[in-house]
Design a protein around this motif. Structure first.
Motif, PDB file in Angstrom:
ATOM      1  N   SER A 239      33.124   4.293 -22.448  1.00 53.91           N
ATOM      2  CA  SER A 239      34.115   4.967 -23.297  1.00 53.91           C
ATOM      3  C   SER A 239      33.644   5.070 -24.747  1.00 53.91           C
ATOM      4  O   SER A 239      34.378   5.582 -25.593  1.00 53.91           O
ATOM      5  N   GLN A 240      32.423   4.605 -25.040  1.00 54.01           N
ATOM      6  CA  GLN A 240      31.883   4.693 -26.393  1.00 54.01           C
ATOM      7  C   GLN A 240      31.204   6.049 -26.598  1.00 54.01           C
ATOM      8  O   GLN A 240      31.193   6.913 -25.717  1.00 54.01           O
ATOM      9  N   ASP A 241      30.628   6.235 -27.791  1.00 45.95           N
ATOM     10  CA  ASP A 241      29.934   7.493 -28.074  1.00 45.95           C
ATOM     11  C   ASP A 241      28.811   7.734 -27.079  1.00 45.95           C
ATOM     12  O   ASP A 241      28.511   8.884 -26.731  1.00 45.95           O
ATOM     13  N   ASN A 242      28.140   6.685 -26.659  1.00 45.46           N
ATOM     14  CA  ASN A 242      27.152   6.780 -25.595  1.00 45.46           C
ATOM     15  C   ASN A 242      27.161   5.453 -24.850  1.00 45.46           C
ATOM     16  O   ASN A 242      27.722   4.461 -25.314  1.00 45.46           O
ATOM     17  N   ALA A 243      26.547   5.455 -23.671  1.00 43.70           N
ATOM     18  CA  ALA A 243      26.541   4.252 -22.834  1.00 43.70           C
ATOM     19  C   ALA A 243      25.305   3.395 -23.052  1.00 43.70           C
ATOM     20  O   ALA A 243      25.083   2.435 -22.306  1.00 43.70           O
ATOM     21  N   ASN A 244      24.502   3.710 -24.063  1.00 47.24           N
ATOM     22  CA  ASN A 244      23.297   2.936 -24.331  1.00 47.24           C
ATOM     23  C   ASN A 244      23.650   1.584 -24.936  1.00 47.24           C
ATOM     24  O   ASN A 244      24.687   1.432 -25.593  1.00 47.24           O
ATOM     25  N   GLY A 245      22.769   0.632 -24.721  1.00 45.98           N
ATOM     26  CA  GLY A 245      22.980  -0.699 -25.276  1.00 45.98           C
ATOM     27  C   GLY A 245      21.655  -1.362 -25.584  1.00 45.98           C
ATOM     28  O   GLY A 245      20.585  -0.934 -25.134  1.00 45.98           O
ATOM     29  N   VAL A 246      21.713  -2.420 -26.366  1.00 47.99           N
ATOM     30  CA  VAL A 246      20.533  -3.195 -26.702  1.00 47.99           C
ATOM     31  C   VAL A 246      20.927  -4.661 -26.733  1.00 47.99           C
ATOM     32  O   VAL A 246      22.023  -5.007 -27.195  1.00 47.99           O
ATOM     33  N   VAL A 247      20.078  -5.511 -26.190  1.00 45.96           N
ATOM     34  CA  VAL A 247      20.292  -6.955 -26.187  1.00 45.96           C
ATOM     35  C   VAL A 247      19.034  -7.599 -26.777  1.00 45.96           C
ATOM     36  O   VAL A 247      17.945  -7.461 -26.212  1.00 45.96           O
ATOM     37  N   LEU A 248      19.198  -8.266 -27.911  1.00 45.15           N
ATOM     38  CA  LEU A 248      18.075  -8.902 -28.594  1.00 45.15           C
ATOM     39  C   LEU A 248      18.355 -10.394 -28.725  1.00 45.15           C
ATOM     40  O   LEU A 248      19.465 -10.788 -29.114  1.00 45.15           O
ATOM     41  N   ALA A 249      17.369 -11.209 -28.413  1.00 42.50           N
ATOM     42  CA  ALA A 249      17.555 -12.656 -28.481  1.00 42.50           C
ATOM     43  C   ALA A 249      16.189 -13.329 -28.436  1.00 42.50           C
ATOM     44  O   ALA A 249      15.194 -12.747 -27.985  1.00 42.50           O
TER      45      ALA A 249
END
Length: 583
Positions: free
Chosen positions: A240-250
């Motif tokens: 439901s966001q502007d796009n379905a992309n994501g990033v996980v940094l750790a």
């Protein structure tokens, strides 16, 4: 004769008596209600100036704390009379000091000026006065825990310049004032104007914003965890966001892979198709447990032909797209872009290989077996001039040498299923980036298939720094991040090497096109870069440096919330590889 019993003992009982406790024990410093202990603090002092949402530290206090606010408006005549008396008292102090030859008190001067300004605003109708009572009801499971909680709450209140006093011998009245009965039993009020009262309302909080009144709640989404500040539920819907992309940094060991596996499990339950690039075989057991497909690149018999034209693709430029992709693959294999003469020779060789295989620009010929990489090098060798022969020699290790296994034949495996895991661990280091690129290309061909009503797809690239170190691989990933939204797909990039991802312009593009950003514990060497890239506050940066395993920060536009990852026992065992789904 036995006494007659009432068949309905509740009938005739007042509603106020029904939900009440069996007994309330009063003490000087608290009241005991059932199994809980409650103490009430009265706010007696306020700062001279407050900002918006100045009650937020109390609303986000990690425990059972009820913030009770009573508001009664003052009529205009009563407000004017109160202000006149206040101004007269302050002016008499100033005149008395002047008559005695004393230096004027700056506090009195400031209060007199404020009272005069407020009187003018009230007279013009720009502001209204209210009688406000603010009480803090603290509840704990034991008297010892209650004393500690009260101390903590008083310190939190003092941090925003609020003076508090315990309601000694009046905690019963304080507990009653905290009930949703709109009855103030303490009657400790302070006069505030409209601006100060408006700033006291909880217009900001640690939780994600809820739907507006009258608006329906979200229909989708998955559980991310529990809010670390308010203990509320963090429920997030990337679709439901502007796009379905994501990033996980750790950094390593902070719970990144555990969170991504949990995210995959819950997206699968929501009907999403997931493809994973797995460089360390962390997702193979998860894929086997849920009935997914696994493709282990680098093992015998597993081959991917980069010149394959997608089945069913009838678009005019399908053959041209495969030729352009081969340029990208060759640049990744060689570690650099070939010189212009070699690129021109490669383009001619690709077209020659397609023509030799009987594949032209006519879509009816695209079902024929596609040429192989060694056919392209053969066409390079047959060309006149040194450029083609030089490039063919540079490609020899991948066509006739030690690294030919991945390309030496037509595609042997066609991935299918709701979860497809591409493992690249068995590949040599020289083939790791190329293997990830081939897997991403195969995934993209499935996403880019112009089918009617395609399913939602999530592409997970773990340890993305492997591609980020290579310019052409990073460019391919950046294009995927930009174009996935138009095809009902999302790209989730995960990495523990923050410097490789954020240290390049293409990595910044991937981050900028990710509407969902999750940060876990960070290394001190990378925190400055993380702070600049994600515009973190000092408190957020400090929280990431000291975060424990499973503690994360969710960022999306103006939404920022810290949460603790939570999983059901079965989910936990699946994510740790201890249980199959059938168990």
């Amino acid at each position: 004769m036995r006494p007659r019993q009432d068949p309905n003992p509740i009938e005739g009982t007042t509603m106020a008596a029904l939900p009440g406790p069996a007994a309330v024990h009063t003490h000087p410093d608290h009241v005991q209600v059932a199994d809980g202990y409650t103490a009430t603090l009265i706010v007696t002092g306020y700062p001279a100036e407050v900002g918006p949402a100045w009650l937020e530290p109390l609303l986000s206090w990690p425990g059972r704390l009820d913030v009770v606010l009573y508001v009664d408006p003052l009529s205009a005549p009563a407000a004017a009379a109160r202000l006149r008396r206040q101004r007269a008292r302050l002016e008499s102090h100033r005149l008395d000091d002047a008559g005695r030859g004393r230096v004027s008190d700056p506090l009195t001067d400031a209060a007199a000026d404020d009272a005069a300004e407020l009187a003018e605003r009230v007279a013009r109708g720009e502001s209204t006065l209210f009688r406000v009572g603010l009480y803090l009801c603290v509840t704990a499971a034991s008297p010892t825990e209650l004393r500690d909680a009260v101390t903590h709450v008083r310190a939190t209140a003092a941090s925003v310049l609020l003076d508090t006093q315990p309601a000694t011998w009046r905690h019963l009245q304080g507990w009653q004032s905290g009930l949703p009965l709109a009855t103030d039993r303490l009657h400790t009020r302070r006069v505030m104007d409209t601006d100060a009262l408006a700033a006291a309302f909880p217009l900001a909080g640690a939780d994600l914003p809820a739907p507006l009144p009258g608006r329906p709640g979200p229909a989708g989404g998955i559980l991310y965890g529990l809010n670390r500040a308010s203990h509320g539920v963090v429920w997030w819907d990337r679709w439901s966001q502007d796009n379905a992309n994501g990033v996980v940094l750790a950094r390593s060991g902070s719970g990144k892979s555990y969170f991504v596996k949990l995210d995959i499990l819950r997206e699968l339950s929501d009907g999403v198709h997931v493809a994973v690039i797995d460089p360390e075989n962390e997702y193979l057991r998860l894929a086997d447990a849920v009935g997914g497909a696994t493709i282990v690149l680098g093992t015998g018999g597993v081959r991917l032909n980069p010149l394959d034209i997608p089945a069913g693709d009838r678009r005019d430029q399908a053959r041209t797209r495969r030729a352009l992709f081969l340029h990208t693959l060759v640049a990744v294999l060689l570690g650099e872009q070939p010189p212009p003469a070699e690129r021109a020779a490669l383009d001619r060789a690709v077209l020659t290989a397609y023509d030799t295989a009987g594949i032209t620009t006519d879509p009816d010929t695209w079902q024929r077996p596609a040429p192989l990489l060694r056919d392209v090098t053969a066409a390079l060798t047959d060309q006149d001039g040194p450029a083609g022969q030089m490039l063919a020699a540079r490609l020899t290790p991948w066509t006739h040498g030690s690294f030919r296994e991945l390309f030496d034949g037509p595609t042997s495996t066609v991935p299918a299923g709701q979860l497809v895991c591409w493992s690249t661990r068995a590949l040599a280091d020289e083939l790791r980036a190329a293997g990830m690129l081939l897997a991403l290309d195969a995934i993209w061909r499935e996403i880019d298939n112009p089918a009617a009503d395609p399913p939602r797809r999530l592409v997970v690239v773990d340890e993305a720094w492997t591609l980020m170190r290579d310019g052409d691989g990073a460019r391919f990933l950046a294009r995927l991040a930009k174009q996935a939204r138009k095809r009902r797909a999302g790209l989730l990039v995960c990495s523990q090497d923050v410097l490789d991802v954020l240290g390049s312009d293409l990595g910044q593009i991937v981050i900028a096109n990710a509407a969902t950003q999750v940060l876990l514990r960070q290394a001190p060497q990378a925190i400055d870069l993380i702070t600049d890239a994600f515009a973190l506050s000092t408190g957020e940066a400090r929280a990431l440096l000291t975060a424990r395993r499973g503690e994360a920060l969710l960022l999306s536009g103006t939404h920022r919330v810290g949460f603790q990852i939570v999983a059901a026992p079965a989910e936990h065992r699946l994510c740790t590889g201890e249980l199959d789904l059938d168990d």
